[in-house]
Motif scaffolding. Structure first.
Motif, PDB file in Angstrom:
ATOM      1  N   SER A 213      36.259  31.317  34.736  1.00 33.84           N
ATOM      2  CA  SER A 213      34.935  30.777  34.429  1.00 33.84           C
ATOM      3  C   SER A 213      33.797  31.689  34.843  1.00 33.84           C
ATOM      4  O   SER A 213      32.761  31.739  34.173  1.00 33.84           O
ATOM      5  CB  SER A 213      34.759  29.414  35.102  1.00 33.84           C
ATOM      6  OG  SER A 213      34.827  29.543  36.522  1.00 33.84           O
ATOM      7  N   HIS A 214      33.967  32.422  35.949  1.00 37.01           N
ATOM      8  CA  HIS A 214      32.875  33.278  36.422  1.00 37.01           C
ATOM      9  C   HIS A 214      33.459  34.424  37.239  1.00 37.01           C
ATOM     10  O   HIS A 214      34.016  34.216  38.300  1.00 37.01           O
ATOM     11  CB  HIS A 214      31.832  32.492  37.222  1.00 37.01           C
ATOM     12  CG  HIS A 214      32.348  31.753  38.419  1.00 37.01           C
ATOM     13  ND1 HIS A 214      33.345  30.804  38.367  1.00 37.01           N
ATOM     14  CD2 HIS A 214      31.975  31.817  39.736  1.00 37.01           C
ATOM     15  CE1 HIS A 214      33.579  30.314  39.572  1.00 37.01           C
ATOM     16  NE2 HIS A 214      32.767  30.927  40.426  1.00 37.01           N
ATOM     17  N   ALA A 215      33.330  35.611  36.705  1.00 40.67           N
ATOM     18  CA  ALA A 215      33.844  36.812  37.370  1.00 40.67           C
ATOM     19  C   ALA A 215      33.194  38.028  36.728  1.00 40.67           C
ATOM     20  O   ALA A 215      32.596  37.948  35.656  1.00 40.67           O
ATOM     21  CB  ALA A 215      35.369  36.902  37.265  1.00 40.67           C
ATOM     22  N   GLY A 216      33.345  39.169  37.409  1.00 45.66           N
ATOM     23  CA  GLY A 216      32.882  40.439  36.882  1.00 45.66           C
ATOM     24  C   GLY A 216      34.055  41.361  36.610  1.00 45.66           C
ATOM     25  O   GLY A 216      35.224  41.007  36.798  1.00 45.66           O
ATOM     26  N   ALA A 217      33.725  42.561  36.165  1.00 46.61           N
ATOM     27  CA  ALA A 217      34.734  43.569  35.836  1.00 46.61           C
ATOM     28  C   ALA A 217      35.016  44.442  37.059  1.00 46.61           C
ATOM     29  O   ALA A 217      34.103  45.078  37.596  1.00 46.61           O
ATOM     30  CB  ALA A 217      34.249  44.430  34.679  1.00 46.61           C
ATOM     31  N   HIS A 218      36.266  44.468  37.488  1.00 48.48           N
ATOM     32  CA  HIS A 218      36.663  45.281  38.628  1.00 48.48           C
ATOM     33  C   HIS A 218      36.417  46.757  38.357  1.00 48.48           C
ATOM     34  O   HIS A 218      36.139  47.539  39.280  1.00 48.48           O
ATOM     35  CB  HIS A 218      38.139  45.028  38.943  1.00 48.48           C
ATOM     36  CG  HIS A 218      38.579  45.468  40.300  1.00 48.48           C
ATOM     37  ND1 HIS A 218      39.019  46.741  40.552  1.00 48.48           N
ATOM     38  CD2 HIS A 218      38.650  44.806  41.479  1.00 48.48           C
ATOM     39  CE1 HIS A 218      39.361  46.848  41.831  1.00 48.48           C
ATOM     40  NE2 HIS A 218      39.131  45.697  42.425  1.00 48.48           N
ATOM     41  N   GLY A 219      36.487  47.152  37.087  1.00 49.94           N
ATOM     42  CA  GLY A 219      36.259  48.540  36.722  1.00 49.94           C
ATOM     43  C   GLY A 219      34.840  49.015  36.969  1.00 49.94           C
ATOM     44  O   GLY A 219      34.595  50.226  37.026  1.00 49.94           O
ATOM     45  N   ILE A 220      33.893  48.086  37.113  1.00 45.16           N
ATOM     46  CA  ILE A 220      32.506  48.438  37.437  1.00 45.16           C
ATOM     47  C   ILE A 220      32.209  48.153  38.906  1.00 45.16           C
ATOM     48  O   ILE A 220      31.640  48.984  39.609  1.00 45.16           O
ATOM     49  CB  ILE A 220      31.518  47.653  36.563  1.00 45.16           C
ATOM     50  CG1 ILE A 220      31.673  48.040  35.098  1.00 45.16           C
ATOM     51  CG2 ILE A 220      30.081  47.884  37.026  1.00 45.16           C
ATOM     52  CD1 ILE A 220      30.781  47.248  34.157  1.00 45.16           C
ATOM     53  N   SER A 221      32.586  46.954  39.352  1.00 44.27           N
ATOM     54  CA  SER A 221      32.323  46.520  40.723  1.00 44.27           C
ATOM     55  C   SER A 221      33.658  46.121  41.345  1.00 44.27           C
ATOM     56  O   SER A 221      34.174  45.032  41.060  1.00 44.27           O
ATOM     57  CB  SER A 221      31.358  45.335  40.723  1.00 44.27           C
ATOM     58  OG  SER A 221      31.129  44.869  42.037  1.00 44.27           O
ATOM     59  N   PRO A 222      34.248  46.978  42.173  1.00 40.98           N
ATOM     60  CA  PRO A 222      35.606  46.746  42.656  1.00 40.98           C
ATOM     61  C   PRO A 222      35.685  45.701  43.782  1.00 40.98           C
ATOM     62  O   PRO A 222      36.084  45.983  44.908  1.00 40.98           O
ATOM     63  CB  PRO A 222      36.051  48.122  43.137  1.00 40.98           C
ATOM     64  CG  PRO A 222      34.779  48.794  43.559  1.00 40.98           C
ATOM     65  CD  PRO A 222      33.731  48.304  42.594  1.00 40.98           C
ATOM     66  N   SER A 223      35.293  44.493  43.444  1.00 37.01           N
ATOM     67  CA  SER A 223      35.405  43.361  44.361  1.00 37.01           C
ATOM     68  C   SER A 223      36.748  42.678  44.159  1.00 37.01           C
ATOM     69  O   SER A 223      37.274  42.614  43.033  1.00 37.01           O
ATOM     70  CB  SER A 223      34.263  42.370  44.081  1.00 37.01           C
ATOM     71  OG  SER A 223      34.537  41.110  44.641  1.00 37.01           O
TER      72      SER A 223
END
Length: 337
Positions: A213-223
């Motif tokens: 539902s809510h996440a970012g791209a690890h390839g940009i922001s490695p969280s």
């Protein structure tokens, strides 16, 4: 104005705690928080996934996994937040609790702003699932297996930067039972905050589209909260969706929570998802009232700026419609039907 379906907000938590932004039905002159009914209408928000969330008691060490919450307390808190959601719908015909695709379509058509009931972290579900049907009858249509802490069903990820989601074991036996029960009943299983082993367990268990539902791209922001390329490929292969978070800590390459992140920082993640998975697997999952979001967005009214930013980057109307609401509508229909 394109209608928008947003994949995640924490406005119910704001309404039942001392957080800013808790008066959803107000007509504010000086609004706080990110989301209320008046601003949602102004923004063209057709529907949002309204999370019921049980906060930990006391201060947290954000460098570690938060501790599990007590199931009995979790059920009390969720009951209170469910009641609040229904109170809003009872108080005005401008807000509707969304239980099926017909209600969602009515909201897309402009009848009302819709709220899809969601529980973020399944601690309120009894490990033997004895109360799951009752939660469904109350309106539950989406369930996040975990927040970033363990429970009887699965394991979450800590809020770490320069880290991988491949942390800890997969689903428990009860977790597999819960996932299968949700698929059978028509309750979306949301993989946000879930660790990698749990993600792959769900991917191998369900036939329905995978949902984050809510996440970012690890390839940009490695969280550790963000999705790796392998996970994105699996979501696309399933016909699923990622709601791009607006939370700055998971957008910024440096992992900082500062609101000075640019709109381009957010759009970069949307574009990364679209390039990797195809536009048909991308949605919005803002995390309104639950995260620090870019000042360039500000609040729910900033959804218009996000869509304008996508247009400026060359996304045509059909693509913007898919990201704004069409992809969420398709995936929710697949689970609910």
């Amino acid at each position: 104005m394109l209608p928008v379906i947003d994949g995640h907000n924490d406005t119910l938590l704001a309404a039942t705690s001392d957080r800013a932004g808790g008066e959803f039905l107000r007509e504010p002159d000086d609004p706080d928080g990110h989301l209320d009914l008046a601003r949602a209408e102004e923004a063209g928000l057709a529907a949002g996934v309204f999370a019921m969330f049980v906060p930990n008691e006391g201060e947290l060490d954000w460098n570690e996994l938060p501790p599990a919450v007590d199931g009995e307390r979790a059920r009390r808190v969720v009951d209170e937040q469910f009641a609040t959601l229904h109170d809003w719908a009872d108080a005005t015909d401008r807000f509707l609790v969304v239980r099926d695709i017909d209600a969602l379509d009515a909201c897309i058509d402009g009848t009302a702003v819709g709220g899809v009931p969601h529980i973020e972290g399944a601690a309120a579900v009894s490990p033997d699932l004895v109360n799951l049907e009752a939660l469904y009858e109350t309106g539950l249509r989406s369930l996040g297996l975990v927040w970033s802490r363990p429970n009887a069903f699965a394991h979450g990820v800590p809020f770490e930067h320069d880290a991988t989601p491949d942390i800890g074991p997969g689903l428990t036996d009860a977790g597999f039972d819960l996932v299968e029960a949700c698929e059978g009943m028509g309750i979306v299983v949301d993989l946000a905050h879930l660790n990698a082993a749990g993600f792959w367990d769900v991917a191998e268990t369900v036939d329905a589209p995978l949902v984050v539902s809510h996440a970012g791209a690890h390839g940009i922001s490695p969280s550790s909260r963000n999705l790796t390329d392998d996970q994105l490929d699996a979501i696309a292969d399933s016909g699923g969706i990622v709601g791009c978070t607006f939370g700055t800590a998971h957008l910024r390459p440096d992992g900082q929570r500062g609101k000075d992140a640019s709109l381009s920082t957010l759009l970069d993640h949307v574009e990364y998802f679209a390039d990797r998975m195809g536009v048909e697997h991308v949605g919005l999952g803002a995390d309104f009232d639950g995260a620090s979001i870019p000042e360039a967005v500000g609040d729910v009214r900033g959804l218009r700026d996000v869509l304008a930013g996508l247009e400026a980057r060359g996304y045509d109307r059909t693509e913007r419609e898919a990201i704004a609401y069409g992809n969420w509508r398709r995936v929710l229909a697949a689970w609910w039907n």
